[in-house]
Design a protein around this motif. Structure first.
Motif, PDB file in Angstrom:
ATOM      1  N   PRO A 199     -13.281   1.998 -51.077  1.00 34.06           N
ATOM      2  CA  PRO A 199     -14.286   1.874 -52.135  1.00 34.06           C
ATOM      3  C   PRO A 199     -15.714   2.131 -51.643  1.00 34.06           C
ATOM      4  CG  PRO A 199     -12.733   0.052 -52.222  1.00 34.06           C
ATOM      5  CD  PRO A 199     -12.424   0.818 -50.979  1.00 34.06           C
ATOM      6  N   HIS A 200     -15.945   1.931 -50.349  1.00 33.33           N
ATOM      7  CA  HIS A 200     -17.286   2.192 -49.804  1.00 33.33           C
ATOM      8  C   HIS A 200     -17.513   3.676 -49.552  1.00 33.33           C
ATOM      9  CE1 HIS A 200     -18.454  -1.984 -49.084  1.00 33.33           C
ATOM     10  NE2 HIS A 200     -17.210  -2.206 -48.679  1.00 33.33           N
ATOM     11  N   LEU A 201     -16.461   4.478 -49.620  1.00 32.80           N
ATOM     12  CA  LEU A 201     -16.569   5.873 -49.176  1.00 32.80           C
ATOM     13  C   LEU A 201     -16.418   6.864 -50.330  1.00 32.80           C
ATOM     14  CD1 LEU A 201     -14.317   5.734 -45.945  1.00 32.80           C
ATOM     15  CD2 LEU A 201     -16.698   5.017 -46.231  1.00 32.80           C
ATOM     16  N   GLU A 202     -16.607   6.385 -51.557  1.00 33.72           N
ATOM     17  CA  GLU A 202     -16.282   7.247 -52.692  1.00 33.72           C
ATOM     18  C   GLU A 202     -16.980   8.594 -52.668  1.00 33.72           C
ATOM     19  OE1 GLU A 202     -16.654   4.856 -56.200  1.00 33.72           O
ATOM     20  OE2 GLU A 202     -14.665   4.007 -55.783  1.00 33.72           O
ATOM     21  N   GLU A 203     -18.262   8.600 -52.292  1.00 31.33           N
ATOM     22  CA  GLU A 203     -19.037   9.847 -52.312  1.00 31.33           C
ATOM     23  C   GLU A 203     -18.832  10.673 -51.053  1.00 31.33           C
ATOM     24  OE1 GLU A 203     -20.889  10.802 -54.941  1.00 31.33           O
ATOM     25  OE2 GLU A 203     -19.872   9.054 -55.787  1.00 31.33           O
ATOM     26  N   ALA A 204     -18.196  10.091 -50.046  1.00 30.97           N
ATOM     27  CA  ALA A 204     -18.242  10.709 -48.709  1.00 30.97           C
ATOM     28  C   ALA A 204     -17.206  11.807 -48.528  1.00 30.97           C
ATOM     29  CB  ALA A 204     -18.024   9.625 -47.658  1.00 30.97           C
ATOM     30  N   SER A 226     -11.307  14.885 -48.843  1.00 25.96           N
ATOM     31  CA  SER A 226     -10.676  14.448 -47.587  1.00 25.96           C
ATOM     32  C   SER A 226     -10.053  15.637 -46.869  1.00 25.96           C
ATOM     33  CB  SER A 226      -9.569  13.422 -47.860  1.00 25.96           C
ATOM     34  OG  SER A 226     -10.123  12.223 -48.340  1.00 25.96           O
ATOM     35  N   PHE A 227     -10.305  15.702 -45.580  1.00 25.86           N
ATOM     36  CA  PHE A 227      -9.647  16.704 -44.732  1.00 25.86           C
ATOM     37  C   PHE A 227      -8.691  15.943 -43.815  1.00 25.86           C
ATOM     38  CE2 PHE A 227      -8.965  19.411 -41.119  1.00 25.86           C
ATOM     39  CZ  PHE A 227      -8.832  20.669 -41.687  1.00 25.86           C
ATOM     40  N   PHE A 369     -11.104  21.383 -49.353  1.00 26.05           N
ATOM     41  CA  PHE A 369     -12.196  20.639 -48.707  1.00 26.05           C
ATOM     42  C   PHE A 369     -13.464  21.502 -48.676  1.00 26.05           C
ATOM     43  CE2 PHE A 369     -14.422  19.079 -44.852  1.00 26.05           C
ATOM     44  CZ  PHE A 369     -14.518  17.726 -45.164  1.00 26.05           C
ATOM     45  N   GLN A 370     -13.251  22.792 -48.392  1.00 21.48           N
ATOM     46  CA  GLN A 370     -14.387  23.713 -48.334  1.00 21.48           C
ATOM     47  C   GLN A 370     -15.093  23.776 -49.701  1.00 21.48           C
ATOM     48  OE1 GLN A 370     -12.972  27.389 -46.818  1.00 21.48           O
ATOM     49  NE2 GLN A 370     -14.944  28.012 -46.004  1.00 21.48           N
ATOM     50  N   ASP A 371     -14.309  23.803 -50.775  1.00 15.88           N
ATOM     51  CA  ASP A 371     -14.888  23.805 -52.122  1.00 15.88           C
ATOM     52  C   ASP A 371     -15.689  22.538 -52.348  1.00 15.88           C
ATOM     53  OD1 ASP A 371     -13.895  26.237 -52.768  1.00 15.88           O
ATOM     54  OD2 ASP A 371     -12.175  25.486 -53.914  1.00 15.88           O
ATOM     55  N   ALA A 372     -15.120  21.402 -51.892  1.00 18.78           N
ATOM     56  CA  ALA A 372     -15.826  20.129 -52.065  1.00 18.78           C
ATOM     57  C   ALA A 372     -17.166  20.160 -51.325  1.00 18.78           C
ATOM     58  CB  ALA A 372     -14.964  18.973 -51.571  1.00 18.78           C
ATOM     59  N   LEU A 373     -17.180  20.808 -50.192  1.00 21.10           N
ATOM     60  CA  LEU A 373     -18.393  20.896 -49.383  1.00 21.10           C
ATOM     61  C   LEU A 373     -19.449  21.763 -50.078  1.00 21.10           C
ATOM     62  CD1 LEU A 373     -17.623  21.402 -45.595  1.00 21.10           C
ATOM     63  CD2 LEU A 373     -19.638  20.335 -46.551  1.00 21.10           C
ATOM     64  N   ARG A 374     -18.992  22.830 -50.714  1.00 20.94           N
ATOM     65  CA  ARG A 374     -19.937  23.718 -51.408  1.00 20.94           C
ATOM     66  C   ARG A 374     -20.561  23.005 -52.579  1.00 20.94           C
ATOM     67  NH1 ARG A 374     -15.895  27.920 -51.564  1.00 20.94           N
ATOM     68  NH2 ARG A 374     -15.973  29.060 -49.595  1.00 20.94           N
TER      69      ARG A 374
END
Ligand SMILES: Cc1ncc(C[n+]2csc(CCOP(=O)(O)OP(=O)(O)O)c2C)c(N)n1
Length: 374
Positions: A199-204, A226-227, A369-374
């Motif tokens: 729950p602390h990492l939702e945005e990460a 997540s990767f 993951f790459q899409d999430a990063l973009r």
């Protein structure tokens, strides 16, 4: 207070009992390595006989064995074939040119049929024999029957007596399987800690280490941010650093194991040097290599807080329960990173969840993951 690892012996196997006794009879005095589930029973027996030392990585294991040999100790190195990458350098530049004879036991993941194993083992599975051939070292693949095993052992031992390193390759089930049972936890386990952490990492963006940590994360919450590393043990922190450098505004979390954190700990100094303020490095410290059967990691004496500070992290903290975890997040919210947060948990594999690659193929996971990063 750190809990000691609870070693769950691998499924007891008469071949590994015979092998362990043979090594003792032949006066091998040290077995050093990094575990593989295929070798779990042999490692437990060697550990019980007082011969086994956990090394941070396979290259270090070979160099420790080399030093011990110079001091008069016949030595064995134990590894999974995925660790050949770490081994090749000291094998080719230390053991072979200096003619230092070490006996190696190497498990054969991804062999004979890569389709029968996890995808990250395919390349090494089909290359192990060829790599050893290219290095010019003798190797034998253990068969299932004792007579052929005895024959292979005698040939390898003879090579070692002739001052040549030699390799015994161990296919699946020849020396038994690891057992991944559940033992009663006195405190919290990886799964409970992850439940409270997520729950602390939702945005990460999360880069999770290989083995049960990636599997547990996948089982709890398969998210595009997540990767899941499968393989590349010890490199989650390096990959997380790279992500942080490319996306400095993003919160990046590395989910590591204590065994994996040890394997290439030098990367922590690079993290300290770059000092990405948004990077959180979480180490789930269960005192063991849970994913390969619960062998002890060389971390019991490690003072993580001082280590983090000495390597240039802004802040390091060890937490032992949920209240400690909440306090840690309150403290971290007020400070820039990089942070090291060590969750000291009880070893307990419990039910082993499936790998991310059971549902998605690896290039898809990378692209997502790459899409999430973009
Ligand atoms: C280079 C290399 N050596 C060995 C392995 C086999 N291996 C896979 S997971 C694992 C244990 C990881 O231990 P840790 O990081 O402490 O996490 P835990 O399993 O306890 O969750 C090992 C040794 C590997 N994948 N790669």
């Amino acid at each position: 207070m750190k809990n000691g690892p609870r070693i769950r012996p691998g499924e007891s196997n008469p071949n590994s009992a015979w092998l362990c006794q043979t090594l003792i009879d032949r006066r091998y005095e040290l077995a050093v390595g990094v575990p593989c589930g295929y070798l779990a029973d042999l490692i437990t027996r060697l550990d019980n006989a007082g011969l086994y030392l956990a090394a941070p990585n396979e290259g270090s294991a070979a160099a420790i064995a080399a030093g011990a040999y110079l001091g008069g100790h016949r030595s064995v190195v134990i590894l999974q074939n995925s660790g050949l990458g770490n081994l090749i350098n000291p094998l080719t530049s230390l053991l072979i040119p200096f003619q230092i004879p070490i006996l190696f036991f190497v498990s054969l993941r991804g062999w004979p049929d890569p389709e029968d194993d996890e995808p990250q083992h395919a390349v090494m599975g089909r290359s192990t024999h060829a790599l050893l051939d290219a290095c010019g070292v003798p190797h034998w693949t253990l068969g299932v029957d004792r007579e052929s095993q005895r024959e292979a052992f005698e040939l390898a031992d003879k090579a070692v007596e002739g001052e040549e390193s030699a390799f015994l390759l161990v296919p699946r089930d020849v020396l038994g399987r690891p057992t991944h049972g559940s033992c009663p936890a006195a405190r919290w386990t990886r799964r409970e800690a992850l439940d409270l952490l997520l729950p602390h990492l939702e945005e990460a963006l999360i880069v999770a280490t290989t083995g049960f940590t990636s599997r547990s994360l996948f089982a709890l919450d398969d998210r595009i941010k997540s990767f899941y590393m499968q393989g590349s043990m010890g490199h989650a922190m390096a990959m997380g650093l790279g992500v942080s450098m490319a996306a400095p505004e993003e919160k990046v979390v590395v989910l590591d194991g204590d065994g994996a954190a040890m394997m290439h700990m030098g990367t922590m100094a690079t993290i300290g040097q770059v000092a990405p303020p948004q990077l959180l490095h979480v180490v789930i410290d269960n005192g063991s290599y849970e994913s390969t059967g619960g062998q002890p990691t060389p971390t019991r004496h490690v003072d993580w807080v001082h280590l983090a500070e000495a390597l240039g992290y802004a802040h390091g903290q060890v937490v032992e329960d949920s209240a400690g975890l909440e306090r840690a997040f309150t403290a971290m919210a007020q400070r820039r990173g990089p942070h090291l947060l060590v969750l000291s948990v009880d070893a307990d594999a419990g039910v082993v969840p499936p790998r991310a690659s059971s549902r998605h193929d690896l290039p898809f996971l990378r692209a997502r993951f790459q899409d999430a990063l973009r």
